[in-house]
Structure formats: structure tokens, C-alpha cells
Design an enzyme around this catalytic site. Sequence first.
Site, PDB file in Angstrom:
ATOM      1  N   GLN A 115       0.823  -1.216   0.000  1.00  0.00           N
ATOM      2  CA  GLN A 115       0.000   0.000   0.000  1.00  0.00           C
ATOM      3  C   GLN A 115       0.859   1.270   0.000  1.00  0.00           C
ATOM      4  O   GLN A 115       0.469   2.280  -0.573  1.00  0.00           O
ATOM      5  CB  GLN A 115      -0.938  -0.033   1.219  1.00  0.00           C
ATOM      6  CG  GLN A 115      -2.180   0.827   1.060  1.00  0.00           C
ATOM      7  CD  GLN A 115      -3.306   0.150   0.291  1.00  0.00           C
ATOM      8  OE1 GLN A 115      -3.552  -1.040   0.469  1.00  0.00           O
ATOM      9  NE2 GLN A 115      -3.988   0.878  -0.562  1.00  0.00           N
ATOM     10  N   LYS A 124      -2.720  -1.034   6.609  1.00  0.00           N
ATOM     11  CA  LYS A 124      -3.722  -2.073   6.316  1.00  0.00           C
ATOM     12  C   LYS A 124      -4.150  -2.719   7.623  1.00  0.00           C
ATOM     13  O   LYS A 124      -3.383  -2.750   8.589  1.00  0.00           O
ATOM     14  CB  LYS A 124      -3.106  -3.141   5.402  1.00  0.00           C
ATOM     15  CG  LYS A 124      -4.132  -3.902   4.580  1.00  0.00           C
ATOM     16  CD  LYS A 124      -4.453  -3.188   3.295  1.00  0.00           C
ATOM     17  CE  LYS A 124      -5.543  -3.872   2.517  1.00  0.00           C
ATOM     18  NZ  LYS A 124      -5.605  -3.373   1.131  1.00  0.00           N
ATOM     19  N   ASP A 180     -11.703  -4.023   1.871  1.00  0.00           N
ATOM     20  CA  ASP A 180     -10.851  -4.945   1.118  1.00  0.00           C
ATOM     21  C   ASP A 180     -11.676  -6.237   1.076  1.00  0.00           C
ATOM     22  O   ASP A 180     -12.902  -6.185   1.273  1.00  0.00           O
ATOM     23  CB  ASP A 180      -9.478  -5.126   1.816  1.00  0.00           C
ATOM     24  CG  ASP A 180      -8.440  -5.827   0.920  1.00  0.00           C
ATOM     25  OD1 ASP A 180      -7.832  -5.155   0.096  1.00  0.00           O
ATOM     26  OD2 ASP A 180      -8.274  -7.055   1.032  1.00  0.00           O
ATOM     27  N   THR A 189     -11.879   0.633  -8.531  1.00  0.00           N
ATOM     28  CA  THR A 189     -10.716  -0.254  -8.636  1.00  0.00           C
ATOM     29  C   THR A 189     -10.732  -0.969  -9.989  1.00  0.00           C
ATOM     30  O   THR A 189      -9.732  -0.978 -10.717  1.00  0.00           O
ATOM     31  CB  THR A 189     -10.693  -1.268  -7.480  1.00  0.00           C
ATOM     32  OG1 THR A 189     -10.849  -0.556  -6.253  1.00  0.00           O
ATOM     33  CG2 THR A 189      -9.390  -2.045  -7.449  1.00  0.00           C
ATOM     34  N   ASN A 198     -16.278  -7.230  -6.081  1.00  0.00           N
ATOM     35  CA  ASN A 198     -16.405  -5.838  -6.530  1.00  0.00           C
ATOM     36  C   ASN A 198     -15.389  -5.485  -7.605  1.00  0.00           C
ATOM     37  O   ASN A 198     -15.710  -4.789  -8.567  1.00  0.00           O
ATOM     38  CB  ASN A 198     -16.162  -4.888  -5.344  1.00  0.00           C
ATOM     39  CG  ASN A 198     -17.445  -4.602  -4.603  1.00  0.00           C
ATOM     40  OD1 ASN A 198     -18.542  -4.882  -5.093  1.00  0.00           O
ATOM     41  ND2 ASN A 198     -17.319  -4.038  -3.416  1.00  0.00           N
ATOM     42  N   SER A 224     -10.651   6.694  -3.106  1.00  0.00           N
ATOM     43  CA  SER A 224     -10.826   6.879  -1.660  1.00  0.00           C
ATOM     44  C   SER A 224     -10.293   8.237  -1.237  1.00  0.00           C
ATOM     45  O   SER A 224     -10.862   8.918  -0.387  1.00  0.00           O
ATOM     46  CB  SER A 224     -10.078   5.789  -0.889  1.00  0.00           C
ATOM     47  OG  SER A 224     -10.841   4.607  -0.809  1.00  0.00           O
TER      48      SER A 224
HETATM   49  O1  2IT Z   1      -5.983  -2.685  -1.766  1.00  0.00           O
HETATM   50  C1  2IT Z   1      -6.477  -1.546  -1.762  1.00  0.00           C
HETATM   51  O2  2IT Z   1      -5.923  -0.589  -2.302  1.00  0.00           O
HETATM   52  C2  2IT Z   1      -7.744  -1.367  -1.055  1.00  0.00           C
HETATM   53  N1  2IT Z   1      -8.255  -2.328  -0.506  1.00  0.00           N
HETATM   54  C3  2IT Z   1      -8.413  -0.040  -1.008  1.00  0.00           C
HETATM   55  C4  2IT Z   1      -7.773   0.855  -0.022  1.00  0.00           C
HETATM   56  C5  2IT Z   1      -8.484   2.155   0.203  1.00  0.00           C
HETATM   57  O3  2IT Z   1      -8.108   2.814   1.174  1.00  0.00           O
HETATM   58  O4  2IT Z   1      -9.389   2.521  -0.551  1.00  0.00           O
END
Ligand code: 2IT
Length: 456
Positions: free
Chosen positions: A111, A126, A166, A210, A241, A387
Amino acid sequence: MADYVSRVIELCEAKNPGESEFHQTVEEVLESLRPVIEQHPEYEECALLERLVEPERGVTFRVVWVDDEGKVQVNKGYRYQFNSAIGPYKGGLRFAPNVYPGIIKFLGFEQIFKNSLTGLPIGGGKGGSDFDPNGKSDAEVMRFCQAFMTELYRHIGPYTDVPAGDLGVGAREIGYLFGQYKRIVDRFDGGVLTGKGLSFGGCLGRTEATGFGIVWYAEEMLKANGESMKDKVVAISGFGNVSWGTAWKLQQLGAKLVTISGPDGYIYDPEGITTDEKVAYLLELRGSGKNICAPYAEKFPEATFVAGKKPWNVAADFNCKVDLFMPCAMQNDVHMEDAKNIVASGAKFYCEGANMPTTNDALEYLIKEMTAVGPAKAANAGGVATSCIEMGQNSGHAVFDREKVYEQLHGIMVNIYKACADAGEKYYGDRNAIVKGANIAGFEKVADAMMAQGLV
Ligand code: 2IT
């Protein structure tokens, strides 16, 4: 003596025994940073890599809740706050029975680079739990989320750490988590969580962001190699999703998606998941809470369900052509034998959608054998980018319209692709070296910020 990169990889493995997923991503990322590290001896002097692989903070906590039978249940909760050099920690929560520190740390580490690649001011983190939402009632999910937030609330905030969804955490869970947070702190801190419902600060387009981003990234990769999405035959795994957003954007761009998959097996649809009805059905399938994809073939009889297999050998299983493979399910979905099947199919393109869906050896093989391979941390960054748009919307008490969000997201994905290709060219002399390029482009900004902020 081994060089700095190798020593940090070894050190990290020794300090985090048994956490194979975390070790896997640390090795993949750090190995590709080597040419940058060599140019910056000051990084070793200030232990930059040792700091990068050590989360700034990690909390593990007990989550106690009562199930519908009145039985007391105890789960583990986690939040790893990895790096805040460029912004507040940002990253999802994963609820799945296999969650343990090795999984949360791999996701948190990835991340950092993904969030940096978006070009937006968000750090990496995370969290999650070993709670399994499958088969739980709505009331059980709510009680679990409330218990989870009763500890998590003290570690998060709109300028500290901003969780999202997630695997296993969607709009429903975010709603329950937000309700409990607001109840405890007695403040409407909209920007403390993203992926919220549209009636309480959520961002239009976040649900599909995403998947849309993945396809836009893959489109850039194809264009850079003289091709387009139109009429491409695409095979993906997953049916959540991310897969739904991917299917929808592929449909809009005129590609033909022929597979989805679940823990039960995969679906091959020779006519393609190309109609509005079929794309919408993916959401229904996920919403059923059964975590199986087989019912697709009952609903659409032209499709075949293949029990117990993944879609990576679909070309041989059905004697069909595939141009682009996109793993959109979960980590380590594509192993060496799958990579061999993918290459043997004659497909030229591969683009990761899920986080770390390819083992390191399989990824190296695919890069060597295919025209272009897109990395997850770049391709799926559109989710977290949106986000961050949601955070901006919340802090400005604004509501952005859907088309504006799409436009911004598309621009972000085009920029991310360019950053990866530029770094690939600069350090590896190859504009298709975007897997390594993504690591470098994500790293450079974080490294700069860490250097500027001193030994913290
Ligand atoms: O893996 C990812 O980037 C996510 N699960 C989304 C993370 C977010 O803060 O929107």
C-alpha cells in the site's frame, strides 16, 4: 558481503519469521529498487530500507462478539500503520479466516508504493481480522463490526489513519464501522473511513473505481504496445467488486470477458460477459453471500462451470484464444504452472488486478515471456485514489459528480502508467519494465519525504 538490498531482505525475513507473504513482497520490491539504491549511498547511511520494512506502528487486539446462537466469539483484529511519510496511513480492512500478520503486513507494505503512485498525499497501512463474513447473518456482521471498531477507533482519524474496505469488507461493513465510530467519538468525522454509503459522505464511483482503474491501466499498456482493448478476449479470476468493475469497463471498451472464478471453480462464457444483464448479475452473485460462482452457468446456460479449477488454462480447456489475463481474486492465485499455461496460450498481455496475485517466480517468467505485464500496485491504485477523492470531498463538505470522479480517475491511471514506464526506461532501459518501474516510481517520492523528515 551481500549488498545492502540483500541484507535488508534477509534481515526482514529473520525479524518476521513465518510471514511468507510479507517476505515475498519485500523481496520483489527491494530487488527492483537496486539501481536506485546504488545511486544513493545516503539511503544506507540512514537505514532507509530498514525503516521502510518496519511498520511505524502495529496493533493487535481482541474482538469479542456474540453470535445468533448466543455463543461468545473471539477474533483477532489488526491494524499495521506502515508509513506516513507522504500522508495519513491509508488502506483497507480485510476480513477473512486466513488473515494473520503476514497477510496484513504484505498488504500494508504494498500500500505504501501504491498510494505514492497515485500522486496523492496518502501513506500506507492495512488492517483486518480473521473473522469470516461468509454465512454470517446481517446482525452478526453488525455486532462484529461494532466490537472491532470499539478498539480500532482509538488508532484512526481523518488526519491519522483512514481505513476502507478490502476482501470481506464492503459498503455494509463500512456502514456499521462508521456508525460505531461516530457513536464513540460523538463527531461526524466523514473522512475517517472511505467506501461509505452515498447518503453519508461516500463518493460516487468508488465501488467500481478499482476495476475501472485496472482496465484503464491495462488499456495504456496495450496502447503503448500498439494495440487497443476493442475486441480483445480477456480472462479474469474472481467475481467480487473488483471483478465487477473490471467487467463493466471491459464491456464499455468493447473487449470480450470470457471467464470469472470463485473458490468453487471457474465460469467460461463463450459469448462473453458483455451484456448489462450479465455484468449486473456479478453483483448479485457476490451479494448472495455464498461465495460461489457456479450459479452463473445456471442463469446463463451458454456458459460452462468448471469445478475446482482456475481460469488460467481456459485457452486449452476450451480451445479458445485469450489476449489478456487479469487475476482479480487474491494473493498467490497464479503459480509457476499457471504462468506456463498462460504463456502457452499465446496471450501477449497480463495485468494484475488483485494484490500480489502472482508468485515471484511466476511473475518473473511472465515478464520474460510476454509482451507486457502490468503490476497490481499500479493497476489497482484507482480504488485507493478514489478513496482519497472521497477524503477530499468529506473535508470540503462537498459532493463531486460521477463523471468528474471518472475523469479524475482516468487521468490518474494514465499518469500512473506513464510514471511506471518512465522509471522502467530510466533504470532498466525498457518502457515495458513497468513491474520494476512501479516499485521505483512509488519508492522515489516516499524516500524523498523520509529523507527530508529526518530519523523518524
Ligand atoms: O488494496 C487496496 O488498495 C484497497 N483495498 C483499497 C484501499 C483504500 O483505502 O481505498
